[in-house]
Design an enzyme around this catalytic site. Structure first.
Site, PDB file in Angstrom:
ATOM      1  N   ASP A  69      -5.193 -58.094  15.461  1.00  0.00           N
ATOM      2  CA  ASP A  69      -4.143 -58.553  14.550  1.00  0.00           C
ATOM      3  C   ASP A  69      -4.577 -58.554  13.084  1.00  0.00           C
ATOM      4  O   ASP A  69      -4.354 -59.515  12.358  1.00  0.00           O
ATOM      5  CB  ASP A  69      -3.681 -59.955  14.958  1.00  0.00           C
ATOM      6  CG  ASP A  69      -2.402 -60.375  14.230  1.00  0.00           C
ATOM      7  OD1 ASP A  69      -1.626 -59.485  13.818  1.00  0.00           O
ATOM      8  OD2 ASP A  69      -2.173 -61.595  14.069  1.00  0.00           O
TER       9      ASP A  69
ATOM     10  N   GLU B 259      -4.535 -52.754  16.390  1.00  0.00           N
ATOM     11  CA  GLU B 259      -4.105 -53.378  15.128  1.00  0.00           C
ATOM     12  C   GLU B 259      -5.271 -53.560  14.151  1.00  0.00           C
ATOM     13  O   GLU B 259      -5.476 -54.624  13.573  1.00  0.00           O
ATOM     14  CB  GLU B 259      -3.358 -54.692  15.368  1.00  0.00           C
ATOM     15  CG  GLU B 259      -1.984 -54.485  15.979  1.00  0.00           C
ATOM     16  CD  GLU B 259      -1.064 -55.686  15.840  1.00  0.00           C
ATOM     17  OE1 GLU B 259      -1.224 -56.473  14.895  1.00  0.00           O
ATOM     18  OE2 GLU B 259      -0.167 -55.822  16.684  1.00  0.00           O
TER      19      GLU B 259
ATOM     20  N   ASP C 293      -3.506 -52.913  24.307  1.00  0.00           N
ATOM     21  CA  ASP C 293      -2.328 -53.766  24.227  1.00  0.00           C
ATOM     22  C   ASP C 293      -1.143 -52.939  24.717  1.00  0.00           C
ATOM     23  O   ASP C 293      -0.593 -52.124  23.986  1.00  0.00           O
ATOM     24  CB  ASP C 293      -2.119 -54.230  22.781  1.00  0.00           C
ATOM     25  CG  ASP C 293      -0.887 -55.114  22.622  1.00  0.00           C
ATOM     26  OD1 ASP C 293      -0.206 -55.394  23.635  1.00  0.00           O
ATOM     27  OD2 ASP C 293      -0.584 -55.519  21.478  1.00  0.00           O
TER      28      ASP C 293
END
Length: 452
Positions: free
Chosen positions: A204, A234, A344
């Protein structure tokens, strides 16, 4: 906001605040007027990973200067705003790694917009052999998205470089490089013998909130576990540069150079890269792809894959198209290779059932281990409040798939552990996802046991 769901193709700028695999996308509902953090039962113990050095020992960069949105396509610029409200009005500190340019200001380099790869061909890939791998760029040719660095004027350049890199090096190694001998590092490697450790984590980095604290905590986790293979999603250019300059014992492959992307990190003393390639998803609206690395681990050929499948509940069909493509590449990998996919997936269980379950020969590592409840949910808003979602939603977004080699030693999973569960002192978790740490072990095949 007027819209109540993510569109199937392009989200509005306002809606993308919640389009980072977060709950409003999951339930197709937008909750307005969030003003405070929700209360939680059983608050996790905070770690000391985000303690910072004094101002004289670090380089200052404002949160706005570090923000990855400078390098995102226009329709994703507000995605990182989905994090919870700031607790304080303050500057964010980032400590840059040691480089020959650490004391000079970086100039902003504008990046082109990400474009969806809408080609007609099914599997378009860009292949590179290890010596010519395009993912490897030296810092002298790469401009990270950081600018306006303010160095203490009273110190020499060499002193500034040493001070700016030391805290992150210490977070990664646990102590100074000079305190860890070569013998200790060799002992650490040999102690795991023929065990393979794989870490998959959506870190993230699109969320710039408290990013310097979170990156330092991330390095601490990487240093603690020293996984043989690290699969990241990410990741953004600025954070990639830091990892490349601190984690010198890893070889880094990146899935892209713009916006946000995936990466594969290979521990140099344990894993040797043979070749890599990137498979494009032709109808993605989010710039997603499949990153593949063919490697050798202690003489065993492996095929390592990672991807970040299309986000948001409304993009289910595109996500399933990408999943089919992943399965196709897993099945078509060389028969003598063991294939490990981690990433993910943004999958809901009903989506896998819609495709008739996993294809023959491909296994879900979590299911192979008996579906342990403690490592099931990798996106858990009942505990993780980085995004301040008002609903308690638990989903198994992050998954690992395994395809055994047709002959020779067989790789079997031994354990799966979620990491990143402890809050940093800045009151954030490292990511809104938990990381998945898996341990595998090679076992002799039935044919080998019979012959023995």
């Amino acid at each position: 906001m007027d819209e109540t769901t993510c569109s199937s193709h392009t989200c509005s700028r306002e809606l993308l605040v919640y389009c980072s695999d977060t709950a409003p996308c999951l339930v197709d509902t937008i909750v307005k007027g969030k003003t405070r953090k929700k209360n939680k039962k059983g608050k996790k113990r905070q770690s000391a990973a985000c303690q910072m050095k004094t101002d004289s020992e670090c380089t200052l960069v404002t949160a706005e200067q570090l923000s990855p949105s400078q390098h995102l396509p226009e329709h994703l610029e507000k995605r990182s705003a989905g994090s919870k409200n700031k607790k304080k009005s303050q500057k964010t500190r980032i400590i840059l790694p040691a480089t020959s340019q650490a004391s000079s200001a970086y100039q902003e380099e504008p990046s082109g917009s990400q474009k969806a790869s809408a080609q007609s061909a099914c599997d378009q890939s860009t292949q590179t052999e290890s010596p010519q791998l395009q993912s490897f760029q030296t810092l002298s040719t790469q401009t990270p998205p950081i600018q306006g660095i303010h160095s203490p004027p009273t110190e020499s350049k060499s002193t500034q470089t040493k001070h700016s890199s030391f805290p992150l090096q210490q977070a990664y190694w646990g102590r100074s490089f000079t305190d860890q001998s070569t013998d200790e590092q060799e002992t650490q490697s040999s102690s795991r013998n023929r065990h393979l450790t794989v870490l998959s984590w959506n870190i993230d980095c699109l969320d710039s909130e408290n990013i310097s604290h979170r990156v330092k905590g991330l390095l601490s986790q990487f240093g603690k576990y020293r996984a043989d293979v690290v699969l990241l999603q990410e990741l953004v250019p600025g954070c990639l540069t830091i990892l490349q300059n601190i984690m010198k014992d890893y070889q880094v492959l990146q899935g892209s150079e713009d916006g946000y992307f995936t990466a594969i990190l290979l521990r140099k003393d344990r894993v040797q890269l043979l070749q890599s390639n990137i498979v494009k998803y032709p109808t993605t609206e989010m710039g997603r792809n499949l990153l593949i690395a063919h490697v050798s681990f202690l003489g065993h050929p492996l095929c390592i894959m990672t991807s970040h499948l299309e986000s948001c509940k409304s993009n289910s069909q595109e996500r399933l198209n990408q999943l089919r493509r992943v399965w196709k590449w897993i099945k078509e990998a060389p028969e003598d290779h063991t294939v490990i996919f981690g990433g993910d997936t943004n999958l809901r269980d009903w989506e896998v059932k819609k495709l008739g379950g996993l294809p023959y020969g491909i296994s879900d590592v979590w299911e192979m281990l008996g579906e342990p409840e403690e490592s099931k949910y990798t996106w858990d808003t009942s505990i993780n409040d980085n995004k301040e979602i008002p609903h308690s939603i638990c989903l198994r977004f992050d998954r690992l798939f395994l395809r055994a080699a047709a002959e020779g030693a067989q790789l079997r999973p031994e354990s799966m552990t979620l990491i990143g569960l402890e809050k940093l002192k800045c009151d954030y978790f490292i990511s809104d996802h938990w990381g998945i740490l898996c341990t595998f072990k090679f076992e002799a095949s039935e044919e080998q046991r019979v012959n023995d």
